[in-house]
Design a protein around this motif. Structure first.
Motif, PDB file in Angstrom:
ATOM      1  N   LEU A  72       8.537  -6.382  -1.900  1.00 19.10           N
ATOM      2  CA  LEU A  72       7.471  -6.569  -0.914  1.00 19.10           C
ATOM      3  C   LEU A  72       7.482  -8.003  -0.394  1.00 19.10           C
ATOM      4  CD1 LEU A  72       5.272  -4.845   0.345  1.00 19.10           C
ATOM      5  CD2 LEU A  72       3.725  -5.592  -1.439  1.00 19.10           C
ATOM      6  N   TRP A  73       7.833  -8.925  -1.263  1.00 16.78           N
ATOM      7  CA  TRP A  73       7.885 -10.336  -0.890  1.00 16.78           C
ATOM      8  C   TRP A  73       8.987 -10.579   0.146  1.00 16.78           C
ATOM      9  CZ3 TRP A  73       4.356 -13.869  -2.387  1.00 16.78           C
ATOM     10  CH2 TRP A  73       4.609 -15.206  -2.111  1.00 16.78           C
ATOM     11  N   SER A  74      10.165  -9.981  -0.052  1.00 14.86           N
ATOM     12  CA  SER A  74      11.271 -10.186   0.892  1.00 14.86           C
ATOM     13  C   SER A  74      10.997  -9.492   2.225  1.00 14.86           C
ATOM     14  CB  SER A  74      12.588  -9.704   0.294  1.00 14.86           C
ATOM     15  OG  SER A  74      12.557  -8.303   0.079  1.00 14.86           O
ATOM     16  N   VAL A  75      10.338  -8.341   2.193  1.00 18.65           N
ATOM     17  CA  VAL A  75       9.973  -7.662   3.438  1.00 18.65           C
ATOM     18  C   VAL A  75       8.971  -8.502   4.213  1.00 18.65           C
ATOM     19  CG1 VAL A  75       8.813  -5.635   4.399  1.00 18.65           C
ATOM     20  CG2 VAL A  75      10.472  -5.351   2.574  1.00 18.65           C
ATOM     21  N   VAL A  89       2.025 -10.352   2.429  1.00 19.58           N
ATOM     22  CA  VAL A  89       2.091  -9.361   1.351  1.00 19.58           C
ATOM     23  C   VAL A  89       0.735  -8.683   1.170  1.00 19.58           C
ATOM     24  CG1 VAL A  89       2.361  -9.082  -1.146  1.00 19.58           C
ATOM     25  CG2 VAL A  89       4.028 -10.416   0.140  1.00 19.58           C
ATOM     26  N   ALA A  90      -0.335  -9.477   1.166  1.00 16.17           N
ATOM     27  CA  ALA A  90      -1.687  -8.915   1.028  1.00 16.17           C
ATOM     28  C   ALA A  90      -2.005  -7.977   2.188  1.00 16.17           C
ATOM     29  CB  ALA A  90      -2.715 -10.032   0.945  1.00 16.17           C
ATOM     30  N   ASP A  91      -1.608  -8.351   3.401  1.00 14.52           N
ATOM     31  CA  ASP A  91      -1.857  -7.489   4.559  1.00 14.52           C
ATOM     32  C   ASP A  91      -1.034  -6.201   4.480  1.00 14.52           C
ATOM     33  OD1 ASP A  91      -3.674  -9.285   5.577  1.00 14.52           O
ATOM     34  OD2 ASP A  91      -2.252 -10.210   6.982  1.00 14.52           O
ATOM     35  N   LEU A  92       0.208  -6.297   4.018  1.00 14.88           N
ATOM     36  CA  LEU A  92       1.038  -5.095   3.870  1.00 14.88           C
ATOM     37  C   LEU A  92       0.434  -4.140   2.849  1.00 14.88           C
ATOM     38  CD1 LEU A  92       4.664  -6.554   3.929  1.00 14.88           C
ATOM     39  CD2 LEU A  92       3.700  -4.907   5.541  1.00 14.88           C
ATOM     40  N   ILE A  93      -0.053  -4.678   1.747  1.00 12.85           N
ATOM     41  CA  ILE A  93      -0.676  -3.829   0.731  1.00 12.85           C
ATOM     42  C   ILE A  93      -1.914  -3.152   1.288  1.00 12.85           C
ATOM     43  CG2 ILE A  93      -1.917  -3.895  -1.467  1.00 12.85           C
ATOM     44  CD1 ILE A  93       0.098  -6.026  -2.380  1.00 12.85           C
ATOM     45  N   ALA A  94      -2.718  -3.895   2.051  1.00  9.21           N
ATOM     46  CA  ALA A  94      -3.962  -3.338   2.602  1.00  9.21           C
ATOM     47  C   ALA A  94      -3.681  -2.278   3.669  1.00  9.21           C
ATOM     48  CB  ALA A  94      -4.824  -4.450   3.173  1.00  9.21           C
ATOM     49  N   VAL A  95      -2.771  -2.573   4.592  1.00 14.07           N
ATOM     50  CA  VAL A  95      -2.507  -1.648   5.708  1.00 14.07           C
ATOM     51  C   VAL A  95      -1.856  -0.359   5.214  1.00 14.07           C
ATOM     52  CG1 VAL A  95      -1.078  -1.348   7.775  1.00 14.07           C
ATOM     53  CG2 VAL A  95      -2.419  -3.408   7.489  1.00 14.07           C
ATOM     54  N   ASN A  96      -0.955  -0.477   4.243  1.00 13.67           N
ATOM     55  CA  ASN A  96      -0.231   0.693   3.758  1.00 13.67           C
ATOM     56  C   ASN A  96      -0.901   1.362   2.570  1.00 13.67           C
ATOM     57  OD1 ASN A  96       2.334   0.787   5.426  1.00 13.67           O
ATOM     58  ND2 ASN A  96       2.249  -1.354   4.818  1.00 13.67           N
ATOM     59  N   ASP A  97      -2.034   0.829   2.135  1.00 13.34           N
ATOM     60  CA  ASP A  97      -2.807   1.389   1.020  1.00 13.34           C
ATOM     61  C   ASP A  97      -1.920   1.572  -0.219  1.00 13.34           C
ATOM     62  OD1 ASP A  97      -5.167   2.239  -0.146  1.00 13.34           O
ATOM     63  OD2 ASP A  97      -4.795   4.339   0.346  1.00 13.34           O
ATOM     64  N   LEU A  98      -1.207   0.504  -0.561  1.00 14.06           N
ATOM     65  CA  LEU A  98      -0.312   0.546  -1.712  1.00 14.06           C
ATOM     66  C   LEU A  98      -1.105   0.292  -2.983  1.00 14.06           C
ATOM     67  CD1 LEU A  98       2.652  -1.553  -0.272  1.00 14.06           C
ATOM     68  CD2 LEU A  98       2.485   0.921  -0.414  1.00 14.06           C
ATOM     69  N   SER A  99      -0.783   1.045  -4.038  1.00 14.33           N
ATOM     70  CA  SER A  99      -1.477   0.850  -5.314  1.00 14.33           C
ATOM     71  C   SER A  99      -0.799  -0.226  -6.153  1.00 14.33           C
ATOM     72  CB  SER A  99      -1.539   2.162  -6.091  1.00 14.33           C
ATOM     73  OG  SER A  99      -0.227   2.629  -6.328  1.00 14.33           O
ATOM     74  N   SER A 100       0.472  -0.533  -5.860  1.00 15.30           N
ATOM     75  CA  SER A 100       1.182  -1.593  -6.569  1.00 15.30           C
ATOM     76  C   SER A 100       2.182  -2.224  -5.600  1.00 15.30           C
ATOM     77  CB  SER A 100       1.905  -1.029  -7.795  1.00 15.30           C
ATOM     78  OG  SER A 100       2.982  -0.214  -7.397  1.00 15.30           O
ATOM     79  N   GLN A 107      11.373   3.996   1.696  1.00 15.86           N
ATOM     80  CA  GLN A 107       9.930   4.021   1.961  1.00 15.86           C
ATOM     81  C   GLN A 107       9.661   3.330   3.301  1.00 15.86           C
ATOM     82  OE1 GLN A 107       7.675   2.257  -1.206  1.00 15.86           O
ATOM     83  NE2 GLN A 107       5.713   2.665  -0.244  1.00 15.86           N
ATOM     84  N   VAL A 108       8.797   3.917   4.104  1.00 18.80           N
ATOM     85  CA  VAL A 108       8.465   3.366   5.416  1.00 18.80           C
ATOM     86  C   VAL A 108       7.125   2.648   5.309  1.00 18.80           C
ATOM     87  CG1 VAL A 108       8.004   3.911   7.830  1.00 18.80           C
ATOM     88  CG2 VAL A 108       9.733   5.204   6.578  1.00 18.80           C
ATOM     89  N   LEU A 109       7.125   1.379   5.712  1.00 19.31           N
ATOM     90  CA  LEU A 109       5.907   0.564   5.684  1.00 19.31           C
ATOM     91  C   LEU A 109       5.441   0.292   7.105  1.00 19.31           C
ATOM     92  CD1 LEU A 109       6.874  -2.125   3.017  1.00 19.31           C
ATOM     93  CD2 LEU A 109       5.458  -0.099   2.691  1.00 19.31           C
TER      94      LEU A 109
END
Length: 117
Positions: A72-75, A89-100, A107-109
């Protein structure tokens, strides 16, 4: 001549307390009045259900497909090199509703709108 004297005791009528009794019709009326706001809210939500749908006009959604070995960091560093990687990274987790933070190859983000070009 005789005198008649009356006593000074004052008699009061006994106090009768009544208990409120609701009939079946009264209970039905109270139940209807209490549930009326709930019914109105449910009907209005049902009728307004389509009001919050997104339009499918000219909206372009940027996506990134995760490749093997990527984190996730490299993306995040790849899609927004000028921004703080931790914020991306925080925005990617929030937008994609990732649990980890674990990603799977293929996987498509969805890229957050502020980082999409």
């Amino acid at each position: 001549m005789s005198a008649i004297t009356y006593g000074t005791a004052v008699r009061t009528a006994p106090v009768v307390t009544t208990r409120l009794r609701l009939t079946r019709r009264g209970r039905a009326v109270i139940a209807a009045l209490v549930s009326l706001p709930l019914v109105i809210a449910l009907v209005s939500m049902t009728l307004n259900g389509g009001g919050a749908t997104a339009t499918s006009g000219d909206v372009v959604v940027a996506t990134v497909t995760v490749e093997a070995g990527e984190s996730l960091w490299s993306v995040a560093a790849a899609i927004a090199p000028e921004a703080s990687t931790a914020d991306v990274v925080a925005d990617l987790i929030a937008v994609n509703d990732l649990s980890s933070a674990e990603l799977l190859p293929g996987q498509v983000l969805i890229v957050p709108a502020r980082y999409a070009d």
